[in-house]
Design an enzyme around this catalytic site. Structure first.
Site, mmCIF file in Angstrom:
data_model
loop_
_atom_site.group_PDB
_atom_site.id
_atom_site.type_symbol
_atom_site.label_atom_id
_atom_site.label_comp_id
_atom_site.label_asym_id
_atom_site.label_seq_id
_atom_site.Cartn_x
_atom_site.Cartn_y
_atom_site.Cartn_z
ATOM 1 N N LYS A 185 0.835 -1.209 0.000
ATOM 2 C CA LYS A 185 0.000 0.000 0.000
ATOM 3 C C LYS A 185 0.866 1.255 0.000
ATOM 4 O O LYS A 185 0.647 2.169 -0.802
ATOM 5 C CB LYS A 185 -0.900 -0.024 1.242
ATOM 6 C CG LYS A 185 -2.097 0.867 1.163
ATOM 7 C CD LYS A 185 -3.012 0.578 2.353
ATOM 8 C CE LYS A 185 -2.169 0.327 3.574
ATOM 9 N NZ LYS A 185 -2.866 0.093 4.806
ATOM 10 N N THR B 33 4.043 1.428 -0.802
ATOM 11 C CA THR B 33 4.812 1.404 -2.047
ATOM 12 C C THR B 33 3.988 2.003 -3.188
ATOM 13 O O THR B 33 4.494 2.804 -3.994
ATOM 14 C CB THR B 33 5.214 -0.051 -2.372
ATOM 15 O OG1 THR B 33 5.946 -0.573 -1.273
ATOM 16 C CG2 THR B 33 6.049 -0.133 -3.634
ATOM 17 N N ARG C 216 2.344 8.130 7.001
ATOM 18 C CA ARG C 216 2.545 8.153 8.453
ATOM 19 C C ARG C 216 4.001 7.955 8.847
ATOM 20 O O ARG C 216 4.787 7.408 8.093
ATOM 21 C CB ARG C 216 1.705 7.042 9.102
ATOM 22 C CG ARG C 216 0.227 7.338 9.115
ATOM 23 C CD ARG C 216 -0.557 6.081 9.415
ATOM 24 N NE ARG C 216 -0.472 5.150 8.293
ATOM 25 C CZ ARG C 216 -0.820 3.876 8.339
ATOM 26 N NH1 ARG C 216 -1.265 3.356 9.459
ATOM 27 N NH2 ARG C 216 -0.715 3.115 7.278
ATOM 28 N N LYS D 199 12.474 -6.887 11.983
ATOM 29 C CA LYS D 199 13.158 -5.928 11.119
ATOM 30 C C LYS D 199 12.217 -4.796 10.728
ATOM 31 O O LYS D 199 11.042 -5.012 10.474
ATOM 32 C CB LYS D 199 13.674 -6.646 9.869
ATOM 33 C CG LYS D 199 14.908 -7.472 10.195
ATOM 34 C CD LYS D 199 15.734 -7.756 8.965
ATOM 35 C CE LYS D 199 17.021 -8.483 9.388
ATOM 36 N NZ LYS D 199 17.998 -8.490 8.296
ATOM 37 N N ALA E 211 -3.977 1.889 14.013
ATOM 38 C CA ALA E 211 -5.116 1.720 13.108
ATOM 39 C C ALA E 211 -6.202 0.859 13.748
ATOM 40 O O ALA E 211 -7.205 0.583 13.116
ATOM 41 C CB ALA E 211 -4.655 1.118 11.795
ATOM 42 N N PHE F 76 -4.143 -0.579 7.511
ATOM 43 C CA PHE F 76 -4.825 -1.863 7.298
ATOM 44 C C PHE F 76 -5.616 -1.885 5.975
ATOM 45 O O PHE F 76 -5.359 -1.097 5.080
ATOM 46 C CB PHE F 76 -5.741 -2.212 8.480
ATOM 47 C CG PHE F 76 -5.015 -2.426 9.774
ATOM 48 C CD1 PHE F 76 -3.703 -2.907 9.806
ATOM 49 C CD2 PHE F 76 -5.632 -2.159 10.986
ATOM 50 C CE1 PHE F 76 -3.033 -3.123 11.011
ATOM 51 C CE2 PHE F 76 -4.967 -2.370 12.206
ATOM 52 C CZ PHE F 76 -3.673 -2.847 12.196
ATOM 53 N N PHE G 198 4.113 -8.020 -9.226
ATOM 54 C CA PHE G 198 5.206 -8.811 -8.650
ATOM 55 C C PHE G 198 5.798 -9.617 -9.786
ATOM 56 O O PHE G 198 5.076 -10.034 -10.705
ATOM 57 C CB PHE G 198 4.654 -9.728 -7.548
ATOM 58 C CG PHE G 198 5.729 -10.337 -6.692
ATOM 59 C CD1 PHE G 198 6.312 -9.600 -5.672
ATOM 60 C CD2 PHE G 198 6.166 -11.638 -6.912
ATOM 61 C CE1 PHE G 198 7.310 -10.153 -4.883
ATOM 62 C CE2 PHE G 198 7.164 -12.193 -6.126
ATOM 63 C CZ PHE G 198 7.740 -11.455 -5.105
ATOM 64 N N TRP H 4 7.311 -0.664 -8.246
ATOM 65 C CA TRP H 4 8.305 -1.328 -7.400
ATOM 66 C C TRP H 4 9.574 -1.602 -8.206
ATOM 67 O O TRP H 4 10.683 -1.365 -7.733
ATOM 68 C CB TRP H 4 7.721 -2.647 -6.857
ATOM 69 C CG TRP H 4 8.655 -3.380 -5.935
ATOM 70 C CD1 TRP H 4 8.804 -3.191 -4.591
ATOM 71 C CD2 TRP H 4 9.587 -4.415 -6.291
ATOM 72 N NE1 TRP H 4 9.767 -4.042 -4.090
ATOM 73 C CE2 TRP H 4 10.256 -4.801 -5.117
ATOM 74 C CE3 TRP H 4 9.913 -5.046 -7.494
ATOM 75 C CZ2 TRP H 4 11.234 -5.795 -5.098
ATOM 76 C CZ3 TRP H 4 10.889 -6.039 -7.481
ATOM 77 C CH2 TRP H 4 11.543 -6.408 -6.292
#
Lengths: 558, 558
Positions: B73, B75, B96, B107, B275, B303, B383, B411
């Site tokens: 989202k 990205t 945010r 990570k 959220a 979310f 992807f 991406w």
């Protein structure tokens, strides 16, 4: 005619862009990380690049034992810095950052006063560049990782009754002094007793201020003792594997902050360890960097000379390889009168006899400082009610002690008022007469070091320590900590451990209540009396009246 | 050929000075408060000065219910922003800030991924500009003042069993979830039960993100309910007189932060409320300011669309007077397959049937979003393993829902890959077809609002609430809180309250476990299921491997 308040003067400051201030010391824009237009951090790259430079002269500003009359140690530090610049010397000031929490209890401390201040004052008393928040975060991470280690199996076999690592918050919150944590069942861990200190009392703060660089910082963080096992062997921060991430959190905080005085001269404001359970000086990295790029560096140490200067010399200078070229001992006529028995309400009236009486305190500090091999100049921080006769009395007394006292009017006049002081200090510092050495050797036993401080500095007859304390010191010596210096934690109001004993008391004893090992910071804390590591708020905290006015200015903080 | 990691790409970024980024939106240097060379806060003066400008177009990026496959989202938000700039539109991104604590457990989350990222990534995952530290401080001040009020006589007659105000820390520290405070005797206060949440769960965070300006912030802080008396009447923050000082602590944090995308386009990163127990959107002040100076503002909500977009529309847009011109719903072929029953390990293989099966989740979100009167475009976040047939299946399905799906390859390719998406989104937004309205009115009873969300968005049959919950809602209506919107706190993995129910479930009920009043933020939180407001660390926290390498770079954080 009335005098303006500190905040009024600060708001009228004609501040220069911080890049312009940096250029005065040869720091270019690319080497400054700005925080707004009037604050910046000096980059690690720049710090590395100046390591080959020759050191400038180091001036320590310290004071007599504090009285309610106020001495103006920071004010004099700033005034002297401006004075040195005025007489054509390239000088920088190095002072400590302020703790956030206490500002919401009592009105906040400005950085200096009158026409000898560092700005921006509001920021310095609030979040500034976030250094203390970073310290709180790094400390809190270790706290969380320690209980997490216990939760997931306690591989280190930590005795939860012997956890030494307390949590911290930068707020005066007495409700957190003593708490039970990990309550509520299996998912929340193993219940145990804990507590919070205020952030400036964190060993992480002391380490940040003593570390030479980020590698040294990481090593020292790893060295901290966080708990003991049931067999009493220590558990270190590195056993919890927290020191790497803590260093990452402290990466920016390790870079010194540059701001300016009202006269647009450079001031480094960096670090702020407690002056009781820690050593009470600004960071080593700020002082050593300033010495590489300024001809004169004026710094200060917490509380009076018996605590602040002693630790500056025996801890900071010893560990950082620093050597002060001149010490300025700040006194005021009013404080002499209070030491001479005058009540605060009566300070306005001339009283030469009381001044003479109170000078005993000043005299002892002069002698103590000379025992470190450093030349001492007394700065009489002028107050408008001081009379000529009173000032003369102080000068005459100081002369009998083989030193000299100079009246300085920086509070009222800025550098115009401190030029005489600056001229004399520069002469002494440049003359090379200082033969500085700490007053005890590294290899003296810990109790011997304590006795040396008690006798040579406090002029006490003896040190009282029970078997438990003596055994603890011996154990640390066996564990390889015997070479550490001592960090005394006692009242700042007296040479003795009794705050009501003003002047220059003799015949007293120094009772040790407790000893603590700060293995990462690298000193043994000797606690003599009540030491508060988490203050409370008063009945009517200043926070109740702090607010933004309709112009967006902060009211009630000062 | 392999792909570079997010951090590798971020480190290669050709960042521009932040002043240059500001100029793209007409913000001059003097109106930017720099934090280093690549971050800045936008001054309050500048924000005030643009209030008369016309608003740009507002694009919301939301997503299907999250799956372990990841949707991208943020990205897509960043990629769309860059795409709009590429096609010649003046566009800014609003996202945010990240919470510090969780980065030391798992990570850290980058801001976007691949060639659609916001930088500087390290800073954004650490202290950034100190906003969250300021929120922790402001929250902690109220905590300290509350217990201090009780300590000094408890004039407000607070029932210490009914203190609502928990403490916060920005760290995953399960040991602090439930604690007993004020232990240790008279000087430390009255012992009581307490606990800590993580900072992002603080009502102060939600308020900072909903306040229109500093005055509004102060008023809302004062409105917070911190405790109840024995007669059950509420004690407000303003009864403790903390809101003024809290506002002073939050003064800088209220100014939006400007950073840049990898393609040097402006990105505002400001605020980060939970959220679940909060509304999960970036700050109103950042969004409204961006709309005044950019032609297109691309923002996102936490979310999936059932939680994030619903709250964005019903809470943020309602309260801030915002109106989205187009909604982009992010889906991936992989997530469709998981919704269609494929296990994560098998996602690499083509499976058009599973894609078709999984599209039910996507279809319901499209319908839900349209019920707000907004046009919806589906972005298929490409992807590398996606096959043409799978992409075609999603596009065909979306067409049957009266919407359209566009493949976006930001991406992999940055704005070159998102230009098609940007072109179509710009057309729709500029066409003025949006007829936005929240799905319930202010004056509907609280239970009616909850039922509206449950039925229209979750497609549930009914809401289950016991008498205690219904009585509580009635009491709040009597006290004047009936006009507040609802903030749902339920699992993000399903339309239902059962996280394992993927796709588009029907026939389910929504059981209310608890209701909470956030009187300052201005919403009623409806808790359906377990909500964790203080996470713990895993057995091997990522902090154990986070460190600085020999080049001073951060390792292990990503």
């Amino acid at each position: 005619m009335g005098y303006k308040s500190d905040i009024e003067i600060a708001r009228e400051a004609d501040k220069k862009q911080i890049q312009e201030i940096g250029m005065k010391l040869g720091i270019e824009s690319k080497d400054l990380l700005p925080y707004g237009h009037d604050k910046a951090k000096v980059s690690q790259e720049f710090i590395n690049s100046v390591q080959g430079n020759k050191n400038g002269k180091l001036i320590l500003v310290t004071a007599i034992n504090p009285t309610p009359a106020g001495e103006g140690k920071t004010t004099t530090t700033v005034g002297l810095g401006d004075g040195l610049n005025r007489i054509g010397k390239k000088a920088a000031v190095c002072i400590r950052e302020a703790s956030l929490g206490p500002n919401f209890g009592m009105k906040g401390g400005a950085a200096g006063g009158g026409y000898a201040q560092v700005v921006p004052m509001e920021d310095m008393n609030l979040h500034f560049t976030g250094d203390f928040h970073a310290i709180t975060s790094a400390h809190s991470l270790l706290s969380a990782m320690l209980d997490n280690h216990i939760y997931w199996g306690n591989e280190c076999d930590i005795d939860i009754r012997r956890v030494q690592w307390k949590r911290v918050v930068d707020m005066n919150d007495r409700a957190l002094r003593q708490v039970n944590v990990s309550l509520g069942g299996v998912a929340n861990g193993f219940p145990r007793e804990g507590g919070f200190d205020i952030t400036v009392a964190s060993e992480v703060m002391a380490i940040l201020c003593l570390a030479n660089n980020l590698k040294d910082l990481e090593k020292r963080l790893g060295d901290m003792i966080v708990a003991y096992r049931r067999d009493r062997s220590p558990v270190f921060c590195r056993d919890i594997k927290a020191e790497g991430a803590m260093t990452v959190l402290l990466k920016d905080a390790m870079q010194p902050n540059l701001v300016q005085t009202l006269e647009n001269n450079p001031a480094f404001v960096h670090g702020g360890p407690f002056a009781n359970i820690a050593h009470g000086c600004n960071s080593v990295i700020a002082t050593t960097t300033a010495l590489k790029i300024a001809d004169f560096v004026v710094t200060e140490a917490g509380f009076g000379a018996d605590l602040g200067a002693e630790k500056f010399m025996n801890i900071k200078c010893r560990k950082a390889g620093l050597s002060p070229d001149c010490v300025v001992l700040v006194a005021t006529v009013r404080a002499m009168k209070m030491n001479g028995g005058v009540a605060k309400a009566d300070l306005g009236a001339e009283n030469v006899d009381a001044v003479n009486e109170g000078c005993a305190n000043l005299g002892r500090h002069i002698g103590n400082l000379k025992s470190f091999g450093v030349p001492v100049v007394v700065a009489i921080n002028h107050f408008v009610t001081d009379t000529d006769a009173e000032v003369r009395a102080v000068k005459d007394y100081v002369a009998t002690q083989g030193s000299e006292a100079i009246l300085s009017r920086h509070w009222e006049l800025g550098s115009e008022g401190s030029a005489d002081l600056a001229t004399r200090v520069a002469e002494i510092a440049e003359s090379g007469v200082s033969k500085f050495a700490p007053i005890y050797e590294d290899d003296m036993p810990l109790m011997g070091k304590i006795e040396t401080i008690a006798k040579k500095i406090y002029h006490a007859d003896d040190v009282i320590a029970d078997t438990k304390v003596r055994d603890q010191l011996k154990l640390w010596e066996e564990q390889g900590y015997g070479n550490l210096p001592i960090c005394m934690a006692k009242t700042q109001y007296s040479f003795s451990t009794d705050p009501s004993l003003r002047g220059a008391p003799t015949g007293h004893s120094v009772p040790i209540r407790e000893v603590r090992l700060s293995a990462g910071a690298g000193f043994v804390v000797v606690v003599c009396g009540e030491i508060m590591t988490m203050p409370g708020l008063p009945r009517v905290p200043s926070a109740e009246s702090i607010h933004l006015n309709d112009d967006g200015q902060i009211e009630g903080l000062f």
